[in-house]
Write a protein that holds these residues in place. Structure first.
Motif, PDB file in Angstrom:
ATOM      1  N   GLU A   1       0.833  -1.210   0.000  1.00  0.00           N
ATOM      2  CA  GLU A   1       0.000   0.000   0.000  1.00  0.00           C
ATOM      3  C   GLU A   1       0.864   1.255   0.000  1.00  0.00           C
ATOM      4  O   GLU A   1       0.489   2.266  -0.568  1.00  0.00           O
ATOM      5  CB  GLU A   1      -0.913   0.007   1.228  1.00  0.00           C
ATOM      6  N   ASN A   2       2.036   1.172   0.645  1.00  0.00           N
ATOM      7  CA  ASN A   2       2.899   2.347   0.781  1.00  0.00           C
ATOM      8  C   ASN A   2       3.957   2.455  -0.313  1.00  0.00           C
ATOM      9  O   ASN A   2       4.769   3.364  -0.288  1.00  0.00           O
ATOM     10  CB  ASN A   2       3.593   2.332   2.141  1.00  0.00           C
ATOM     11  N   SER A   3       3.989   1.521  -1.243  1.00  0.00           N
ATOM     12  CA  SER A   3       5.021   1.544  -2.272  1.00  0.00           C
ATOM     13  C   SER A   3       4.410   1.399  -3.657  1.00  0.00           C
ATOM     14  O   SER A   3       3.679   0.452  -3.919  1.00  0.00           O
ATOM     15  CB  SER A   3       6.032   0.415  -2.046  1.00  0.00           C
ATOM     16  N   GLU A   4       4.734   2.350  -4.528  1.00  0.00           N
ATOM     17  CA  GLU A   4       4.299   2.263  -5.918  1.00  0.00           C
ATOM     18  C   GLU A   4       5.367   1.606  -6.777  1.00  0.00           C
ATOM     19  O   GLU A   4       5.150   1.357  -7.951  1.00  0.00           O
ATOM     20  CB  GLU A   4       4.009   3.663  -6.453  1.00  0.00           C
ATOM     21  N   LEU A   5       6.541   1.310  -6.166  1.00  0.00           N
ATOM     22  CA  LEU A   5       7.665   0.796  -6.935  1.00  0.00           C
ATOM     23  C   LEU A   5       7.891  -0.704  -6.763  1.00  0.00           C
ATOM     24  O   LEU A   5       8.638  -1.292  -7.538  1.00  0.00           O
ATOM     25  CB  LEU A   5       8.946   1.532  -6.520  1.00  0.00           C
ATOM     26  N   CYS A   6       7.290  -1.330  -5.748  1.00  0.00           N
ATOM     27  CA  CYS A   6       7.569  -2.739  -5.461  1.00  0.00           C
ATOM     28  C   CYS A   6       6.284  -3.508  -5.182  1.00  0.00           C
ATOM     29  O   CYS A   6       5.362  -2.987  -4.575  1.00  0.00           O
ATOM     30  CB  CYS A   6       8.448  -2.886  -4.222  1.00  0.00           C
ATOM     31  N   ASP A   7       6.274  -4.757  -5.639  1.00  0.00           N
ATOM     32  CA  ASP A   7       5.225  -5.702  -5.270  1.00  0.00           C
ATOM     33  C   ASP A   7       5.886  -6.784  -4.426  1.00  0.00           C
ATOM     34  O   ASP A   7       6.770  -7.499  -4.901  1.00  0.00           O
ATOM     35  CB  ASP A   7       4.580  -6.327  -6.510  1.00  0.00           C
ATOM     36  N   PHE A   8       5.479  -6.895  -3.168  1.00  0.00           N
ATOM     37  CA  PHE A   8       6.042  -7.893  -2.258  1.00  0.00           C
ATOM     38  C   PHE A   8       5.107  -9.092  -2.200  1.00  0.00           C
ATOM     39  O   PHE A   8       3.900  -8.933  -2.073  1.00  0.00           O
ATOM     40  CB  PHE A   8       6.208  -7.314  -0.850  1.00  0.00           C
ATOM     41  N   THR A   9       5.671 -10.293  -2.263  1.00  0.00           N
ATOM     42  CA  THR A   9       4.865 -11.508  -2.159  1.00  0.00           C
ATOM     43  C   THR A   9       5.575 -12.500  -1.250  1.00  0.00           C
ATOM     44  O   THR A   9       6.803 -12.598  -1.238  1.00  0.00           O
ATOM     45  CB  THR A   9       4.660 -12.170  -3.537  1.00  0.00           C
ATOM     46  N   GLU A  10       4.790 -13.237  -0.482  1.00  0.00           N
ATOM     47  CA  GLU A  10       5.353 -14.260   0.387  1.00  0.00           C
ATOM     48  C   GLU A  10       5.689 -15.482  -0.466  1.00  0.00           C
ATOM     49  O   GLU A  10       4.894 -15.921  -1.290  1.00  0.00           O
ATOM     50  CB  GLU A  10       4.348 -14.648   1.471  1.00  0.00           C
ATOM     51  N   VAL A  11       6.870 -16.023  -0.277  1.00  0.00           N
ATOM     52  CA  VAL A  11       7.267 -17.211  -1.019  1.00  0.00           C
ATOM     53  C   VAL A  11       6.963 -18.450  -0.201  1.00  0.00           C
ATOM     54  O   VAL A  11       6.213 -19.310  -0.622  1.00  0.00           O
ATOM     55  CB  VAL A  11       8.768 -17.164  -1.385  1.00  0.00           C
ATOM     56  N   ALA A  12       7.528 -18.542   1.001  1.00  0.00           N
ATOM     57  CA  ALA A  12       7.328 -19.751   1.795  1.00  0.00           C
ATOM     58  C   ALA A  12       7.803 -19.532   3.219  1.00  0.00           C
ATOM     59  O   ALA A  12       8.555 -18.615   3.500  1.00  0.00           O
ATOM     60  CB  ALA A  12       8.082 -20.916   1.182  1.00  0.00           C
ATOM     61  N   ARG A  13       7.350 -20.426   4.077  1.00  0.00           N
ATOM     62  CA  ARG A  13       7.873 -20.495   5.440  1.00  0.00           C
ATOM     63  C   ARG A  13       8.288 -21.935   5.664  1.00  0.00           C
ATOM     64  O   ARG A  13       7.512 -22.860   5.460  1.00  0.00           O
ATOM     65  CB  ARG A  13       6.822 -20.095   6.462  1.00  0.00           C
ATOM     66  N   ALA A  14       9.526 -22.110   6.074  1.00  0.00           N
ATOM     67  CA  ALA A  14      10.034 -23.448   6.364  1.00  0.00           C
ATOM     68  C   ALA A  14      10.703 -23.409   7.727  1.00  0.00           C
ATOM     69  O   ALA A  14      11.780 -22.859   7.882  1.00  0.00           O
ATOM     70  CB  ALA A  14      11.027 -23.878   5.292  1.00  0.00           C
ATOM     71  N   GLY A  15      10.038 -23.969   8.713  1.00  0.00           N
ATOM     72  CA  GLY A  15      10.589 -23.961  10.066  1.00  0.00           C
ATOM     73  C   GLY A  15      10.688 -22.544  10.602  1.00  0.00           C
ATOM     74  O   GLY A  15       9.703 -21.832  10.727  1.00  0.00           O
ATOM     75  N   ASN A  16      11.910 -22.138  10.913  1.00  0.00           N
ATOM     76  CA  ASN A  16      12.147 -20.802  11.464  1.00  0.00           C
ATOM     77  C   ASN A  16      12.415 -19.756  10.386  1.00  0.00           C
ATOM     78  O   ASN A  16      12.689 -18.612  10.708  1.00  0.00           O
ATOM     79  CB  ASN A  16      13.361 -20.841  12.394  1.00  0.00           C
ATOM     80  N   ILE A  17      12.376 -20.138   9.126  1.00  0.00           N
ATOM     81  CA  ILE A  17      12.776 -19.237   8.043  1.00  0.00           C
ATOM     82  C   ILE A  17      11.554 -18.728   7.278  1.00  0.00           C
ATOM     83  O   ILE A  17      10.722 -19.509   6.832  1.00  0.00           O
ATOM     84  CB  ILE A  17      13.739 -19.946   7.068  1.00  0.00           C
ATOM     85  N   TYR A  18      11.494 -17.413   7.173  1.00  0.00           N
ATOM     86  CA  TYR A  18      10.474 -16.763   6.354  1.00  0.00           C
ATOM     87  C   TYR A  18      11.152 -16.233   5.105  1.00  0.00           C
ATOM     88  O   TYR A  18      12.239 -15.669   5.175  1.00  0.00           O
ATOM     89  CB  TYR A  18       9.825 -15.599   7.100  1.00  0.00           C
ATOM     90  N   LYS A  19      10.498 -16.386   3.950  1.00  0.00           N
ATOM     91  CA  LYS A  19      11.038 -15.878   2.691  1.00  0.00           C
ATOM     92  C   LYS A  19      10.019 -14.968   2.023  1.00  0.00           C
ATOM     93  O   LYS A  19       8.821 -15.172   2.155  1.00  0.00           O
ATOM     94  CB  LYS A  19      11.387 -17.029   1.745  1.00  0.00           C
ATOM     95  N   MET A  20      10.547 -13.994   1.300  1.00  0.00           N
ATOM     96  CA  MET A  20       9.691 -13.037   0.602  1.00  0.00           C
ATOM     97  C   MET A  20      10.387 -12.606  -0.690  1.00  0.00           C
ATOM     98  O   MET A  20      11.611 -12.555  -0.750  1.00  0.00           O
ATOM     99  CB  MET A  20       9.444 -11.820   1.498  1.00  0.00           C
ATOM    100  N   THR A  21       9.598 -12.285  -1.696  1.00  0.00           N
ATOM    101  CA  THR A  21      10.122 -11.800  -2.966  1.00  0.00           C
ATOM    102  C   THR A  21       9.579 -10.406  -3.243  1.00  0.00           C
ATOM    103  O   THR A  21       8.429 -10.117  -2.949  1.00  0.00           O
ATOM    104  CB  THR A  21       9.700 -12.738  -4.122  1.00  0.00           C
TER     105      THR A  21
END
Length: 161
Positions: A96-116
């Protein structure tokens, strides 16, 4: 002799006056040379300026991505069961606050969060970013690229050096 001196002085004064009238301003050639030099300098400087502008916009995406991952790690440490919800909420807020980026969740595996992050608007097709955080160890990693080639994947399992 005095008449010769006065004629000589008169002639010298007339020459000096004539020279002053000619030397009062810049010639057309001098002005054209200045215009050419300014044109060359601007032709070199403008592409560099535009390139720096694109880099600054890409840095905004990278900074927001790193901030989101830090907030997700903090949320996951304080309440691990709500980490997924926190990541989704933070991604929605960042978009909502960025016109330059689209953030998407990739996956969560155990203690690790990933985002693109993918460039949007002016950065469409020019920026990709891969972010991850291991909230148990506090390790964050990000790989970004400013070209249309794919970024290498962020690896939060790699040992810190």
């Amino acid at each position: 002799m005095t008449s010769f001196n006065s004629k000589l002085q008169q002639t010298l004064l007339n020459r000096k006056k004539g020279r002053n009238l000619i030397e009062k301003g810049f010639t057309l050639v001098e002005l054209m040379i200045v215009i050419v030099i300014v044109g060359i300098l601007s032709a070199v400087a403008l592409p560099n300026f535009l390139n720096q502008t694109a880099k600054a916009k890409a840095t905004e995406c990278t900074t927001k991505g790193g901030t989101i991952m830090g907030l997700v790690a903090t949320e996951a440490l304080t309440s691990p069961e709500d980490g997924d919800t926190a990541l989704t909420a933070l991604i929605e807020e960042a978009e909502e606050n960025s016109e330059l980026c689209d953030f998407t969740e990739v996956a969560r595996a155990g203690n690790i969060y990933k985002m693109t992050a993918i460039g949007a608007g002016d950065l469409a097709g020019k920026y990709t970013g891969d972010f991850c955080v291991d909230y148990a160890t506090g390790r964050k990693d990000m790989n970004t690229t400013n070209t249309s080639t794919a970024a290498s994947t962020a690896d939060c399992l790699a040992p810190t050096s």
